[in-house]
Design an enzyme around this catalytic site. Structure first.
Site, PDB file in Angstrom:
ATOM      1  N   ASP A 217      70.876  23.994  38.804  1.00 54.34           N
ATOM      2  CA  ASP A 217      69.459  24.240  39.081  1.00 54.34           C
ATOM      3  C   ASP A 217      68.674  22.934  39.018  1.00 54.34           C
ATOM      4  O   ASP A 217      67.816  22.668  39.873  1.00 54.34           O
ATOM      5  CB  ASP A 217      68.911  25.247  38.067  1.00 54.34           C
ATOM      6  CG  ASP A 217      67.425  25.508  38.270  1.00 54.34           C
ATOM      7  OD1 ASP A 217      67.059  26.082  39.320  1.00 54.34           O
ATOM      8  OD2 ASP A 217      66.621  25.136  37.391  1.00 54.34           O
ATOM      9  N   LYS A 221      66.565  20.790  42.124  1.00 53.81           N
ATOM     10  CA  LYS A 221      65.206  20.254  42.002  1.00 53.81           C
ATOM     11  C   LYS A 221      65.184  18.750  42.256  1.00 53.81           C
ATOM     12  O   LYS A 221      64.259  18.233  42.898  1.00 53.81           O
ATOM     13  CB  LYS A 221      64.644  20.595  40.630  1.00 53.81           C
ATOM     14  CG  LYS A 221      64.432  22.094  40.435  1.00 53.81           C
ATOM     15  CD  LYS A 221      64.128  22.472  38.993  1.00 53.81           C
ATOM     16  CE  LYS A 221      63.982  23.979  38.849  1.00 53.81           C
ATOM     17  NZ  LYS A 221      63.792  24.413  37.448  1.00 53.81           N
TER      18      LYS A 221
END
Length: 359
Positions: A217, A221
């Site tokens: 994750d 980003k």
């Protein structure tokens, strides 16, 4: 005032909250014309009000992206500025892959879905080209840090000619909570497995905590942020999988199928994490799982790092907060953005903030 027609895809926690916030906008110039779940969809050119859940539940029409595109084109006369926006609140690759079709047709896209901007470079390029062909816009502030002003801050820096030197931050609410609890400025705390178990019980992790501990994750980003930096736009050809990622999942547990089994086996590795914490404490430091973008060295990585106990990453974080530091030519002392980086309300607010830019 022109009306902006809004089509919402995805009505889970964030989607529901977004619709609630959208319908509450005073003197609104928005018209909600479509709502879609994973199994059904409802469209009304005249608009949908607060009874949207009832209408969607009664619908027998299945979601159809090309069909939605055709419906929105009718509401967006050729040659006029885009007057429709698709708000994708899902986390699916399927919807993200269809963004170029909406954008080429002059329909804006707003999303917290990281898949479109953090996948293969070819999709990023198709999206960019489609916005030019359709004179449309794609906004995704909520793809990084929920409602925190991170993406638009970076875009503003780059757009006004500032030179980004380095970006570093705690970009995962889950990782933030885990290490805020596990590695404190006192140098002590509960065991790693206990903290991960508590994080899951409080809803901070995915059903399978390993999904958070892999660091993927954070890598997504970082991919999004790096692509808004001209020197790094093409640096990650395969998106988040091109990022240097340090997984915190013990290799012995890589194939554990369920979250419960994973939590049951994780205590066997507490000693390993205890040593990392003790080593950091001996240096007067804490552990934080961070994302780092070093522009000059072309380094993009997600890893467990040590920071002095006086550092903002050690002293300023609480709960599942995110924090990010922008080091640029104009900000030799970094510009720091901090706050809640997860949660339906703040994420939906970030999405709505992007939609408001279109009117």
């Amino acid at each position: 005032m022109a009306i902006l027609n809004v089509a919402v895809i995805g009505v889970g926690l964030v989607g529901k909250e977004f619709i609630t916030q959208l319908l509450a906008v005073p003197h609104s110039s928005f018209r909600l014309v479509s709502v879609s779940s994973s199994t059904r969809t409802h469209f009304s050119a005249n608009g949908i009000s607060s009874n949207w859940q009832e209408l969607l539940a009664k619908s027998v029409v299945k979601p159809d992206l090309p069909g939605l595109l055709a419906q929105l084109i009718v509401l967006t006369p050729h040659g006029l500025p885009a007057r429709a926006v698709v708000v994708d609140n899902t986390a699916t690759d399927i919807v993200a892959a269809f963004y170029p079709e909406f954008l080429k047709a002059g329909i804006h896209v707003v999303t917290p879905n990281k898949k479109g901007w953090s996948g293969e470079l070819s999709l990023w390029q198709k999206i960019d080209l489609a916005t030019k062909e359709g004179d449309s816009k794609m906004f995704g502030e909520a793809t990084v840090g929920a409602g925190l002003p991170i993406v638009n801050t970076l875009k503003g820096m780059v757009g006004t000619g500032d030179k980004v030197i380095k970006i570093e931050g705690v970009l995962s609410g889950t990782m933030s909570y885990i290490f805020n609890e596990f590695s404190t400025i006192k140098g002590s705390g509960p065991s790693f497995s206990t903290v991960v178990k508590t994080a899951k019980e409080r809803g901070y992790t995915e059903p399978h905590p390993a999904d958070d501990l892999t660091g993927s994750d954070v890598a997504r980003k970082l991919t999004i942020l790096s692509r808004f930096i001209p020197a790094l736009t093409h640096h990650l050809p395969h998106g988040h999988t091109s990022v240097d990622i340090e997984s915190l999942v013990p290799k012995e547990l890589n194939d554990v199928a369920t979250g419960d089994d994973f939590l049951a086996k994780l205590p066997a590795f507490d000693e390993r994490f205890d040593k990392l914490r003790a080593d950091a404490a001996e240096e007067g430091k804490v552990l934080r799982y961070v994302g780092i973008i070093d522009v000059a060295r072309k380094i993009v990585k997600a890893s467990l790092e040590k920071y002095p106990v006086t550092h903002p990453f050690a002293t300023s974080l609480g709960g599942s907060d995110n924090i990010i530091a922008f080091h640029t030519e104009r900000y030799p002392r970094p510009l720091i953005v901090q706050g809640a980086g997860a949660g339906a309300a703040v994420t939906a607010a970030g999405v709505l903030g992007d939609v408001l830019q279109l009117v």
